[in-house]
Design a protein around this motif. Structure first.
Motif, PDB file in Angstrom:
ATOM      1  N   LEU A 267       0.844  -1.191   0.000  1.00 54.99           N
ATOM      2  CA  LEU A 267       0.000   0.000   0.000  1.00 54.99           C
ATOM      3  C   LEU A 267       0.879   1.240   0.000  1.00 54.99           C
ATOM      4  O   LEU A 267       1.892   1.303   0.692  1.00 54.99           O
ATOM      5  N   ALA A 268       0.473   2.242  -0.781  1.00 54.04           N
ATOM      6  CA  ALA A 268       1.373   3.347  -1.111  1.00 54.04           C
ATOM      7  C   ALA A 268       0.918   4.679  -0.544  1.00 54.04           C
ATOM      8  O   ALA A 268       1.083   5.716  -1.172  1.00 54.04           O
ATOM      9  N   GLY A 269       0.359   4.655   0.662  1.00 52.10           N
ATOM     10  CA  GLY A 269      -0.044   5.894   1.313  1.00 52.10           C
ATOM     11  C   GLY A 269      -0.816   5.587   2.570  1.00 52.10           C
ATOM     12  O   GLY A 269      -1.374   4.489   2.740  1.00 52.10           O
ATOM     13  N   VAL A 270      -0.866   6.545   3.487  1.00 52.41           N
ATOM     14  CA  VAL A 270      -1.581   6.346   4.749  1.00 52.41           C
ATOM     15  C   VAL A 270      -3.062   6.076   4.484  1.00 52.41           C
ATOM     16  O   VAL A 270      -3.676   5.214   5.112  1.00 52.41           O
ATOM     17  N   VAL A 274      -5.582   3.157   5.930  1.00 51.58           N
ATOM     18  CA  VAL A 274      -6.775   3.458   6.727  1.00 51.58           C
ATOM     19  C   VAL A 274      -7.988   2.728   6.166  1.00 51.58           C
ATOM     20  O   VAL A 274      -8.792   2.149   6.918  1.00 51.58           O
ATOM     21  N   ARG A 275      -8.134   2.719   4.850  1.00 49.34           N
ATOM     22  CA  ARG A 275      -9.262   2.014   4.244  1.00 49.34           C
ATOM     23  C   ARG A 275      -9.186   0.512   4.519  1.00 49.34           C
ATOM     24  O   ARG A 275     -10.198  -0.145   4.765  1.00 49.34           O
ATOM     25  N   MET A 276      -7.986  -0.038   4.495  1.00 45.95           N
ATOM     26  CA  MET A 276      -7.808  -1.455   4.772  1.00 45.95           C
ATOM     27  C   MET A 276      -8.127  -1.773   6.232  1.00 45.95           C
ATOM     28  O   MET A 276      -8.804  -2.754   6.542  1.00 45.95           O
ATOM     29  N   PRO A 290       9.259   3.934   3.686  1.00 45.75           N
ATOM     30  CA  PRO A 290       9.623   4.531   2.394  1.00 45.75           C
ATOM     31  C   PRO A 290       8.492   4.520   1.374  1.00 45.75           C
ATOM     32  O   PRO A 290       8.427   5.409   0.515  1.00 45.75           O
ATOM     33  N   ARG A 291       7.593   3.554   1.441  1.00 45.65           N
ATOM     34  CA  ARG A 291       6.514   3.477   0.458  1.00 45.65           C
ATOM     35  C   ARG A 291       5.344   4.406   0.774  1.00 45.65           C
ATOM     36  O   ARG A 291       4.559   4.730  -0.120  1.00 45.65           O
ATOM     37  N   ILE A 292       5.195   4.822   2.024  1.00 44.01           N
ATOM     38  CA  ILE A 292       4.048   5.679   2.358  1.00 44.01           C
ATOM     39  C   ILE A 292       4.450   7.135   2.587  1.00 44.01           C
ATOM     40  O   ILE A 292       3.601   7.952   2.932  1.00 44.01           O
ATOM     41  N   GLY A 293       5.733   7.455   2.386  1.00 44.84           N
ATOM     42  CA  GLY A 293       6.132   8.851   2.473  1.00 44.84           C
ATOM     43  C   GLY A 293       7.113   9.193   3.562  1.00 44.84           C
ATOM     44  O   GLY A 293       7.417  10.369   3.770  1.00 44.84           O
ATOM     45  N   LEU A 299       4.311   7.661  11.424  1.00 48.27           N
ATOM     46  CA  LEU A 299       3.877   7.936  12.793  1.00 48.27           C
ATOM     47  C   LEU A 299       2.372   8.196  12.857  1.00 48.27           C
ATOM     48  O   LEU A 299       1.705   7.807  13.825  1.00 48.27           O
ATOM     49  N   LYS A 300       1.836   8.843  11.829  1.00 49.83           N
ATOM     50  CA  LYS A 300       0.381   9.039  11.783  1.00 49.83           C
ATOM     51  C   LYS A 300      -0.327   7.690  11.707  1.00 49.83           C
ATOM     52  O   LYS A 300      -1.322   7.454  12.399  1.00 49.83           O
ATOM     53  N   LEU A 301       0.186   6.806  10.869  1.00 51.33           N
ATOM     54  CA  LEU A 301      -0.447   5.514  10.685  1.00 51.33           C
ATOM     55  C   LEU A 301      -0.309   4.631  11.920  1.00 51.33           C
ATOM     56  O   LEU A 301      -1.256   3.926  12.297  1.00 51.33           O
ATOM     57  N   SER A 302       0.844   4.647  12.557  1.00 44.64           N
ATOM     58  CA  SER A 302       1.050   3.770  13.710  1.00 44.64           C
ATOM     59  C   SER A 302       0.085   4.103  14.841  1.00 44.64           C
ATOM     60  O   SER A 302      -0.363   3.206  15.568  1.00 44.64           O
ATOM     61  N   THR A 303      -0.273   5.371  14.974  1.00 43.47           N
ATOM     62  CA  THR A 303      -1.277   5.752  15.975  1.00 43.47           C
ATOM     63  C   THR A 303      -2.629   5.126  15.646  1.00 43.47           C
ATOM     64  O   THR A 303      -3.353   4.657  16.533  1.00 43.47           O
ATOM     65  N   TYR A 304      -2.962   5.086  14.364  1.00 41.85           N
ATOM     66  CA  TYR A 304      -4.236   4.498  13.933  1.00 41.85           C
ATOM     67  C   TYR A 304      -4.231   2.984  14.170  1.00 41.85           C
ATOM     68  O   TYR A 304      -5.237   2.405  14.581  1.00 41.85           O
TER      69      TYR A 304
END
Length: 386
Positions: A267-270, A274-276, A290-293, A299-304
């Motif tokens: 997956l190539a973005g946060v 999130v949708r997954m 590296p693939r999500i930016g 860090l934004k994603l890990s909180t989610y």
């Protein structure tokens, strides 16, 4: 602090130089997984890296990287060169602001995929710089919850490798202090997968954490049938049994099986993660910084991920992901051990007691080797004019 002192500090933190390097790492043996056996890809013979080296007026520096397998390396380098001038003259500490500035500089190509992968190298370099200036590892700068992270080896278990060698590789990894083993599956005849997995389990014993990875090559019916057959092996997870974007299929599989389902590396973005996650499509989330930016987005994603009480197991790039997994506030994560990148760096990560340990070196804790410099195929320098 006076206004004059503030001005001096800001001037010292100003980015005065940025070097981008495209480096191609050759692999000693062509690598095959299920994508090769289905004819969708050719064996992998090299990995393309984009390195960013940032320097401030005070002489502080940071290094970061992104990468691409099989295709996309020249595209990442080209896009990074287009947007790189946006950070020259800016305060290196304002990492979130700079990520936003970079993504807007290339807004016409979107906020996922190659465009953000090109930004990741610069973002990681800024975090490396900031941690070095603080005299801390990146993990400690963010705020570590653990000094060591569970680690498993993948590089010894590819489908091109005879099963006797897979077992030998696994035993060597365990002797080197690595805690778990992942092998690839997705043979044209599924019975071969079961035979290989049975041999590995018998050789390693019931207590060694074991994972399998189908690299997206099963259809829904095959994944369910094989998933049920795999239950007896007590796997930590089944990875990418379906197409990376089949959230509905992954969710159904996760609900039907006791073995956890892992996915997310492609997956190539946060937003895609999130949708997954919202679809309940994974028990183990496998983002790739590296693939999500870069680190800022990770860090934004890990909180989610933590909020949804899911497990975290970042993909590849252990030199970056060790720090991010150490700072994950949720369940004890896993980091994937690959030795492929060793020739690029002068330093090594320590593994013992089944875990990979944060280095006490500041920043990411790595410097580029002379060999990496020799593998540079293109570079570009951006500097302040005054």
């Amino acid at each position: 602090m006076t206004s004059q002192q503030t001005s001096v500090a800001t001037s010292a933190d100003r980015i005065i130089a940025l070097r981008l390097s495209s480096i191609t790492l050759p692999l000693s043996t062509p690598i095959s997984d299920a994508k090769v056996l289905t004819g969708r890809q050719q064996p992998m013979r090299e990995v393309a890296f984009l390195f960013a080296e940032v320097t401030t007026a005070a002489g502080d520096d940071g290094i970061g990287f992104s990468y691409s397998k099989r295709a996309g390396g020249p595209g990442q380098f080209a896009h990074a060169c287009e947007v790189a001038p946006a950070v020259i003259g800016e305060d290196a500490s304002d990492i979130g602001k700079l990520w936003t500035k970079l993504v807007w500089a290339g807004a016409s190509v979107g906020r996922s995929g190659l465009s953000v992968q090109a930004l990741a190298a610069i973002d990681v370099a800024l975090w490396d710089l900031k941690a070095k200036r603080a005299g801390l590892s990146v993990g400690k700068l963010i705020g570590a919850h653990r000094d060591g992270v569970r680690t498993y080896n993948t590089s010894g278990g590819f489908l091109h490798t005879p099963i006797e060698q897979v077992i030998e590789n696994a035993q060597r990894s365990l002797a080197d202090g690595i805690g778990g083993i992942k092998i690839k599956v997705g043979q044209p005849d599924w019975r071969t997968d079961l035979q290989r997995l049975t041999a590995v389990r018998e050789a390693l014993g019931e207590d060694v954490p074991l994972m399998v990875d189908a690299n997206q090559q099963w259809d829904r019916r095959t994944a369910l049938r094989l998933g049920r057959a795999l239950e007896e092996f007590g796997l930590v997870w089944i990875e990418e049994p379906l197409d990376a974007y089949d959230a509905e299929g992954h969710a159904a599989l996760s609900s039907a099986l006791d073995t956890p389902i892992a996915t997310g590396e492609m997956l190539a973005g946060v937003g895609e993660h999130v949708r997954m996650i919202d679809a309940r499509a994974a028990d183990v989330v496998q983002p790739d910084a590296p693939r999500i930016g870069g680190i800022t987005q990770f860090l934004k994603l890990s909180t989610y991920v933590e909020h949804h009480q899911l497990d975290l197991a970042p993909h590849f790039a252990m030199e970056i992901h060790l720090h991010l997994a150490a700072a994950f506030a949720g369940n004890d994560p896993w980091v994937e051990h690959f030795d492929w990148l060793d020739p690029l760096f002068n330093e090594r990560l320590a593994t013992h007691d089944g875990r990979m340990w944060l280095p006490d070196r500041p920043g990411l804790g790595f410097t580029l080797s002379d060999q990496a410099r020799a593998w540079t195929v293109d570079s570009a320098d951006f500097t302040a004019t005054s």
